[in-house]
Structures are given as C-alpha cells and as structure tokens.
Design an enzyme around this catalytic site. Structure first.
Site, PDB file in Angstrom:
ATOM      1  N   TYR A  57      -1.485  -1.041  10.613  1.00 21.24           N
ATOM      2  CA  TYR A  57      -1.554  -1.515   9.866  1.00 21.24           C
ATOM      3  C   TYR A  57      -0.717  -1.492   8.759  1.00 21.24           C
ATOM      4  O   TYR A  57      -0.603  -2.304   8.177  1.00 21.24           O
ATOM      5  CB  TYR A  57      -2.954  -1.066   9.370  1.00 21.24           C
ATOM      6  CG  TYR A  57      -3.309  -0.801   7.371  1.00 21.24           C
ATOM      7  CD1 TYR A  57      -3.196  -2.343   7.110  1.00 21.24           C
ATOM      8  CD2 TYR A  57      -3.136   0.098   6.170  1.00 21.24           C
ATOM      9  CE1 TYR A  57      -3.366  -2.630   5.835  1.00 21.24           C
ATOM     10  CE2 TYR A  57      -3.280  -0.553   5.142  1.00 21.24           C
ATOM     11  CZ  TYR A  57      -3.717  -2.003   4.655  1.00 21.24           C
ATOM     12  OH  TYR A  57      -3.711  -1.753   3.706  1.00 21.24           O
ATOM     13  N   LYS A 106       2.592  -3.735   7.334  1.00 22.30           N
ATOM     14  CA  LYS A 106       2.738  -3.664   5.715  1.00 22.30           C
ATOM     15  C   LYS A 106       4.053  -3.473   5.277  1.00 22.30           C
ATOM     16  O   LYS A 106       4.964  -4.133   4.436  1.00 22.30           O
ATOM     17  CB  LYS A 106       1.510  -2.790   4.863  1.00 22.30           C
ATOM     18  CG  LYS A 106       0.482  -2.769   4.408  1.00 22.30           C
ATOM     19  CD  LYS A 106       0.175  -4.348   3.752  1.00 22.30           C
ATOM     20  CE  LYS A 106      -1.411  -4.031   3.588  1.00 22.30           C
ATOM     21  NZ  LYS A 106      -1.715  -5.466   3.033  1.00 22.30           N
ATOM     22  N   THR A 109       0.587   3.468   2.263  1.00 16.95           N
ATOM     23  CA  THR A 109       0.953   4.149   3.398  1.00 16.95           C
ATOM     24  C   THR A 109       1.913   3.394   4.288  1.00 16.95           C
ATOM     25  O   THR A 109       2.386   4.372   4.780  1.00 16.95           O
ATOM     26  CB  THR A 109      -0.123   3.168   4.370  1.00 16.95           C
ATOM     27  OG1 THR A 109      -0.483   3.998   5.420  1.00 16.95           O
ATOM     28  CG2 THR A 109       0.272   1.321   4.295  1.00 16.95           C
ATOM     29  N   SER A 126       0.713  -1.314   0.223  1.00 16.26           N
ATOM     30  CA  SER A 126       0.071  -0.175  -0.232  1.00 16.26           C
ATOM     31  C   SER A 126       0.700   1.475  -0.445  1.00 16.26           C
ATOM     32  O   SER A 126       1.889   0.808   0.546  1.00 16.26           O
ATOM     33  CB  SER A 126      -1.142  -0.135   1.096  1.00 16.26           C
ATOM     34  OG  SER A 126      -1.076   1.224   1.621  1.00 16.26           O
TER      35      SER A 126
HETATM   36  P1  NAD Z   1     -10.801  -7.022   1.409  1.00 15.86           P
HETATM   37  O1  NAD Z   1     -11.028  -7.135   2.881  1.00 15.86           O
HETATM   38  O2  NAD Z   1     -12.174  -6.529   0.466  1.00 15.86           O
HETATM   39  O3  NAD Z   1     -10.295  -8.424   1.275  1.00 15.86           O
HETATM   40  C1  NAD Z   1      -9.551  -9.206   2.082  1.00 15.86           C
HETATM   41  C2  NAD Z   1     -10.233 -10.515   1.592  1.00 15.86           C
HETATM   42  O4  NAD Z   1      -9.258 -11.496   2.429  1.00 15.86           O
HETATM   43  C3  NAD Z   1     -10.978 -11.309   2.234  1.00 15.86           C
HETATM   44  O5  NAD Z   1     -11.745 -11.523   1.331  1.00 15.86           O
HETATM   45  C4  NAD Z   1     -11.359 -11.543   3.206  1.00 15.86           C
HETATM   46  O6  NAD Z   1     -12.380 -12.207   3.774  1.00 15.86           O
HETATM   47  C5  NAD Z   1      -9.977 -11.707   3.285  1.00 15.86           C
HETATM   48  N1  NAD Z   1      -8.723 -12.572   4.600  1.00 15.86           N
HETATM   49  C6  NAD Z   1      -8.638 -11.873   6.093  1.00 15.86           C
HETATM   50  N2  NAD Z   1      -7.466 -12.497   6.863  1.00 15.86           N
HETATM   51  C7  NAD Z   1      -8.215 -13.607   5.720  1.00 15.86           C
HETATM   52  C8  NAD Z   1      -7.319 -15.374   6.530  1.00 15.86           C
HETATM   53  N3  NAD Z   1      -6.072 -15.304   7.710  1.00 15.86           N
HETATM   54  N4  NAD Z   1      -7.661 -16.252   5.540  1.00 15.86           N
HETATM   55  C9  NAD Z   1      -8.439 -16.039   4.375  1.00 15.86           C
HETATM   56  N5  NAD Z   1      -8.645 -14.994   4.173  1.00 15.86           N
HETATM   57  C10 NAD Z   1      -9.175 -13.596   5.042  1.00 15.86           C
HETATM   58  O7  NAD Z   1      -9.492  -5.684   1.182  1.00 15.86           O
HETATM   59  P2  NAD Z   1      -9.491  -5.579  -0.439  1.00 15.86           P
HETATM   60  O8  NAD Z   1      -9.377  -4.049  -0.190  1.00 15.86           O
HETATM   61  O9  NAD Z   1      -9.400  -6.973  -0.926  1.00 15.86           O
HETATM   62  O10 NAD Z   1      -7.122  -5.237   0.313  1.00 15.86           O
HETATM   63  C11 NAD Z   1      -7.175  -6.281  -0.424  1.00 15.86           C
HETATM   64  C12 NAD Z   1      -6.158  -6.367   0.281  1.00 15.86           C
HETATM   65  O11 NAD Z   1      -5.282  -5.357  -0.421  1.00 15.86           O
HETATM   66  C13 NAD Z   1      -5.620  -6.344   2.017  1.00 15.86           C
HETATM   67  O12 NAD Z   1      -3.865  -6.377   1.671  1.00 15.86           O
HETATM   68  C14 NAD Z   1      -5.043  -4.746   1.870  1.00 15.86           C
HETATM   69  O13 NAD Z   1      -4.406  -4.389   2.905  1.00 15.86           O
HETATM   70  C15 NAD Z   1      -4.303  -4.238   0.026  1.00 15.86           C
HETATM   71  N6  NAD Z   1      -4.504  -2.916   0.328  1.00 15.86           N
HETATM   72  C16 NAD Z   1      -6.256  -2.384   0.100  1.00 15.86           C
HETATM   73  C17 NAD Z   1      -6.462  -0.732  -0.153  1.00 15.86           C
HETATM   74  C18 NAD Z   1      -8.563  -0.332  -0.358  1.00 15.86           C
HETATM   75  O14 NAD Z   1      -8.561   0.986  -0.448  1.00 15.86           O
HETATM   76  N7  NAD Z   1      -8.776  -1.488  -0.419  1.00 15.86           N
HETATM   77  C19 NAD Z   1      -5.029  -0.064  -0.775  1.00 15.86           C
HETATM   78  C20 NAD Z   1      -3.566  -0.535  -0.028  1.00 15.86           C
HETATM   79  C21 NAD Z   1      -3.663  -1.896   0.245  1.00 15.86           C
HETATM   80  N1  UFG Z   2     -12.348  11.811   2.474  1.00 11.12           N
HETATM   81  C1  UFG Z   2     -13.424  12.768   3.869  1.00 11.12           C
HETATM   82  N2  UFG Z   2     -14.584  12.467   4.709  1.00 11.12           N
HETATM   83  C2  UFG Z   2     -14.931  11.225   4.657  1.00 11.12           C
HETATM   84  C3  UFG Z   2     -13.888   9.779   3.984  1.00 11.12           C
HETATM   85  C4  UFG Z   2     -12.369  10.558   3.883  1.00 11.12           C
HETATM   86  O1  UFG Z   2     -13.192  13.791   4.024  1.00 11.12           O
HETATM   87  O2  UFG Z   2     -15.921  10.380   4.655  1.00 11.12           O
HETATM   88  C5  UFG Z   2     -10.980  12.318   2.836  1.00 11.12           C
HETATM   89  C6  UFG Z   2     -10.270  12.153   3.551  1.00 11.12           C
HETATM   90  O3  UFG Z   2      -9.457  12.839   4.786  1.00 11.12           O
HETATM   91  C7  UFG Z   2      -8.819  12.247   2.888  1.00 11.12           C
HETATM   92  C8  UFG Z   2      -9.600  11.932   1.460  1.00 11.12           C
HETATM   93  O4  UFG Z   2     -11.377  11.353   1.744  1.00 11.12           O
HETATM   94  O5  UFG Z   2      -8.561  12.931   2.144  1.00 11.12           O
HETATM   95  C9  UFG Z   2      -9.379  10.376   0.835  1.00 11.12           C
HETATM   96  O6  UFG Z   2      -9.549   9.081   2.344  1.00 11.12           O
HETATM   97  P1  UFG Z   2      -9.934   7.511   2.045  1.00 11.12           P
HETATM   98  O7  UFG Z   2     -10.330   7.555   3.846  1.00 11.12           O
HETATM   99  O8  UFG Z   2     -10.738   7.363   1.357  1.00 11.12           O
HETATM  100  O9  UFG Z   2      -8.594   6.881   1.733  1.00 11.12           O
HETATM  101  P2  UFG Z   2      -7.152   7.202   2.784  1.00 11.12           P
HETATM  102  O10 UFG Z   2      -6.454   7.935   1.752  1.00 11.12           O
HETATM  103  O11 UFG Z   2      -7.240   8.115   4.264  1.00 11.12           O
HETATM  104  O12 UFG Z   2      -6.827   5.973   3.344  1.00 11.12           O
HETATM  105  C10 UFG Z   2      -6.941   4.576   1.964  1.00 11.12           C
HETATM  106  C11 UFG Z   2      -6.468   3.410   2.520  1.00 11.12           C
HETATM  107  C12 UFG Z   2      -5.955   2.809   3.643  1.00 11.12           C
HETATM  108  C13 UFG Z   2      -4.296   2.981   3.102  1.00 11.12           C
HETATM  109  C14 UFG Z   2      -4.486   4.788   1.970  1.00 11.12           C
HETATM  110  C15 UFG Z   2      -2.879   4.720   2.287  1.00 11.12           C
HETATM  111  O13 UFG Z   2      -7.780   3.503   2.887  1.00 11.12           O
HETATM  112  O14 UFG Z   2      -6.279   2.037   3.554  1.00 11.12           O
HETATM  113  O15 UFG Z   2      -4.947   4.975   1.344  1.00 11.12           O
HETATM  114  O16 UFG Z   2      -2.536   3.654   0.469  1.00 11.12           O
HETATM  115  F1  UFG Z   2      -3.816   2.950   4.306  1.00 11.12           F
END
Ligand code: NAD
Ligand code: UFG
Length: 338
Positions: A150, A154, A128, A126
């Site tokens: 979190y 990562k 992040t 991520s």
């Molecule tokens: P999500 O929660 O929708 O999907 C994760 C899936 O993993 C779920 O279906 C959950 O049931 C499964 N899971 C969790 N722990 C498990 C375990 N121990 N064994 C088997 N299954 C398990 O999340 P997502 O948004 O699809 O994210 C997928 C990956 O990408 C995650 O690792 C997340 O940290 C990373 N990521 C997501 C975002 C985002 O904004 N969505 C951004 C950066 C990174």
């Molecule tokens: N925001 C609002 N109102 C809301 C939700 C979000 O104003 O109700 C704003 C936040 O302050 C930010 C922007 O919208 O400025 C985006 O916020 P998100 O929560 O959608 O996304 P973030 O960038 O904060 O977080 C995402 C992922 C995290 C990851 C991070 C850095 O959700 O998992 O990007 O990669 F860690």
C-alpha cells in the site's frame, strides 16, 4: 461555480470533502465505483450540502470511456483523487490488486486529464511514505520509504506525479500527505464505515463501546513513549476536508508537484485516546495489552507548517471533538450505512 471531479467521493474522506467543497461554493462531481462505500452516502452528502443535484457517477476510474464521458459532460477545472484501496495488511495479501487499482486508476485519470487539458490535481498521499520516522516532527523533506505494498503505491504515485510535473509546467499538483484522519461529520450523518473487523484505533474503540467488540487490544506497551503506547498525529476528518478545499483554492500558486503534510503537529498515545473516549461516554473501556503490531512505529507526527504557509490551512478541531464526533457517528449508525 467551478466544477471539481472527486474520485472516491463517497468514501470516508471523500464524502466529507464533497460537503466542504459544496459549502465553499464549488460544484463537486462525485465519481466512485462503490467498492468500499455505499449509495446511501450520496443521499447523505446531498442532504448535508443542501444540494439534491450534486452529480454522482457510479464507475471505475480505470474505465477510460466513463472518465472521458465525465470530462465531456462537465467543465472540470480540477480533480481530487481519493479513489484507491487503503488497507495496509490486506495490501501484503493481494499486492497485485493494490498495484492494479491504485496505480492503474491514477494512470488512466492522468491520461484523461491531459487529453482534456485539465492540469490541476490534488492527490491523496499518506504519512506512510515516510516509512519509519528518523526525525520528529516529520517535515516534507524527511526521507521517503515504504514498508508494505500500500505504502509503495503511494510512493510510486508521488514519483509518477513528480515526473509528470517536471515534463510539463502546466501541471499543478498537491501531494497531500495525511497523518491519521479520524472522527466524523458533527451531524453524525457521514463517517467511516469499515467492512468487517476494523484495523484502525478509532473505529475499534467505538465498536468496543457499542459492544460489537468485547475489548480493545492495545498493540504494545513498551514503546519509548511517555506511557509506552504508540503515538500518532490524529486529525479530524472535517479539518482534513477543509485542507482539500484550501488546496483547490490555492492550487494555481503551486510550482509543479508539491508534497504537503496535513496533520495537527501534536502526538497522542493510544492511552490518551482511550481516556478521551472514556470521559465522553462516562465509563471505562475494556482494554488488553498485546504484543506490538508488526510494522507499527513508536511515534509519528507532522510538522504542519508548510500547509499553513502554502495553503493558509491549520487544523482547528480538538481531540475531544474527534472522539465525540466519532462516537456520535457510531451511536447513530451502529451498522454503518446499511
Ligand atoms: P475509502 O475506502 O473510504 O474511500 C475510497 C473510495 O474510493 C471508496 O468509496 C471506494 O469505493 C472508491 N474506489 C476505490 N477504487 C476505485 C476505483 N478504481 N474507481 C472508483 N472508485 C474507487 O478511503 P478513505 O479513508 O476515504 O481514503 C481516501 C484516500 O486517502 C485513499 O487514497 C487513501 O489511501 C488515502 N489515505 C487515507 C488515510 C486514512 O487513514 N483513511 C490515510 C492516508 C491516506
Ligand atoms: N492500535 C491499537 N489497537 C487497535 C488499533 C490500533 O493499539 O486495535 C494502535 C496502533 O498500534 C497504533 C495506533 O493505535 O499505535 C494507531 O493505529 P491505526 O491503525 O489507527 O493507525 P496507523 O498509524 O497504524 O495507520 C494509519 C493509516 C495507514 C497509514 C498510516 C501511516 O491507517 O493507512 O497511518 O500514515 F499508512
């Protein structure tokens, strides 16, 4: 057909990636404990991929026996590891659960892969891991840090994967650092289904539009950005899925563990996103400004050039498609997958 194990394959990004893999001629095997997803997703994936036979195993990645059985049953060539917990706020409340799941699952997976001589891995990292950006756009050599448990899971996982790749040149590992994945499959059959009140911007806006939330709270109006609201690099989830297919296709060319940004390179503010949704739904979205959210940064967007040079991948979809596909999903599935 090359077989790819997809942990977390019924989750938001995993489900779109499984469909994209199947459409590109791979045989995905879905492995998920359904802790943050639903069995219904499996049916929808099979429907979209036009393959009722896509295997699904309901089990925890930390379950060594279950993983071993999968490696014995299928000729797995590569793994895409999505499984894990992902809520930033929650990770500060229950950090141990985050370390146990995100680190524990990866360790069991790597050990199993090694014993079965499967050395190709795509890991969900991520943006992040860049902490508070000190330079924009963010390239892969930007300093790394984390501001919450979190993010640390990562960062630590990346370190573990770098150590592993340095110890044995068989390993080929793509550390894909996603920026802000949003939107949904254009069919409206799969998308993001957050439990309870959403934390992220896109699901918060779509829930406001359907009346599930009375108004959008905008966190901060005094950031040093053109309109004072936070700027992010939003990326269509189908583009992100395509990035995983490219990573699998080019993984043999990687030298060890290689971090690669997946973003568009463009930043949009909260107000840009609100306006884009208002244009699509044809009415104003009620918004109230609040104080800045703790831990948020002003701006975060990628330099995505490495993804193009290594993977030949570039995001294709527009902001309008991100918003209209996200809205289409919410409209068709007001209660998510229930
Ligand atoms: P999500 O929660 O929708 O999907 C994760 C899936 O993993 C779920 O279906 C959950 O049931 C499964 N899971 C969790 N722990 C498990 C375990 N121990 N064994 C088997 N299954 C398990 O999340 P997502 O948004 O699809 O994210 C997928 C990956 O990408 C995650 O690792 C997340 O940290 C990373 N990521 C997501 C975002 C985002 O904004 N969505 C951004 C950066 C990174
Ligand atoms: N925001 C609002 N109102 C809301 C939700 C979000 O104003 O109700 C704003 C936040 O302050 C930010 C922007 O919208 O400025 C985006 O916020 P998100 O929560 O959608 O996304 P973030 O960038 O904060 O977080 C995402 C992922 C995290 C990851 C991070 C850095 O959700 O998992 O990007 O990669 F860690």
């Amino acid at each position: 057909m090359e077989t790819i194990l997809v942990t977390g394959g019924t989750g938001y990004i995993g489900s779109h990636t499984v469909v994209a893999l199947r459409e590109s001629g791979f045989q995905p095997v879905i492995f998920d404990n359904l802790s943050n997803s639903s069995r219904e997703v499996v049916a929808r994936i099979r429907e979209l991929a036009k393959d009722p036979e896509i295997p699904f195993i309901e089990a925890d990645v930390r379950d060594q026996n279950a993983l071993d059985a999968i490696f014995r049953q299928f000729p797995i060539k590569s793994v895409i590891h999505f499984a894990g917990y992902k809520a930033v706020g929650e990770s500060s409340e229950i950090p141990l659960e985050y370390y146990k799941n995100n680190l524990g699952s990866t360790l069991v997976l790597l050990d199993t892969m090694k014993r079965h001589r499967c050395f190709k891995l795509v890991f969900s990292s991520s943006a992040t891991v860049y902490g508070s950006p000190v330079a924009l756009p963010i390239s892969e050599d930007h300093p790394l840090s984390a501001t919450n448990p979190y993010g640390r899971t990562k960062l630590y996982t990346e370190e573990i994967l770098r150590d592993l790749a340095a110890s044995d040149s068989n390993w080929k590992i793509a550390l894909l650092r996603y920026f802000n994945p949003v939107g949904a499959h254009p069919s409206g059959r799969i998308g993001e289904s957050p439990n309870g009140r959403p934390n992220n911007l896109f699901p918060s806006i779509t829930q406001c539009i359907v009346g599930k939330m009375p108004e959008l709270l905008i966190f901060g109006k005094d950031y040093p950005t053109p309109d004072g609201t936070g700027v992010r690099d939003y990326l269509h989830v189908c583009d992100l899925a395509a990035g995983h297919v490219s990573a699998i296709q080019r993984i043999n060319q990687l030298d060890g563990a290689v971090p690669i940004n997946l973003g568009t390179g463009s930043g949009y503010s909260v107000l840009d996103i609100v306006k884009s949704f208002e244009k699509i739904v044809g009415r104003p979205i009620p918004c109230t400004f609040q104080d800045r959210r703790h831990g948020d940064v002003a701006e975060c967007y990628a330099d995505p050039s490495l993804a193009y040079s290594i993977l030949g991948w570039k995001a294709q979809r527009t902001l309008e498609e991100m918003c209209s596909d996200g809205w289409n999903w919410q409209k068709q599935n007001p209660a998510g997958f229930e």
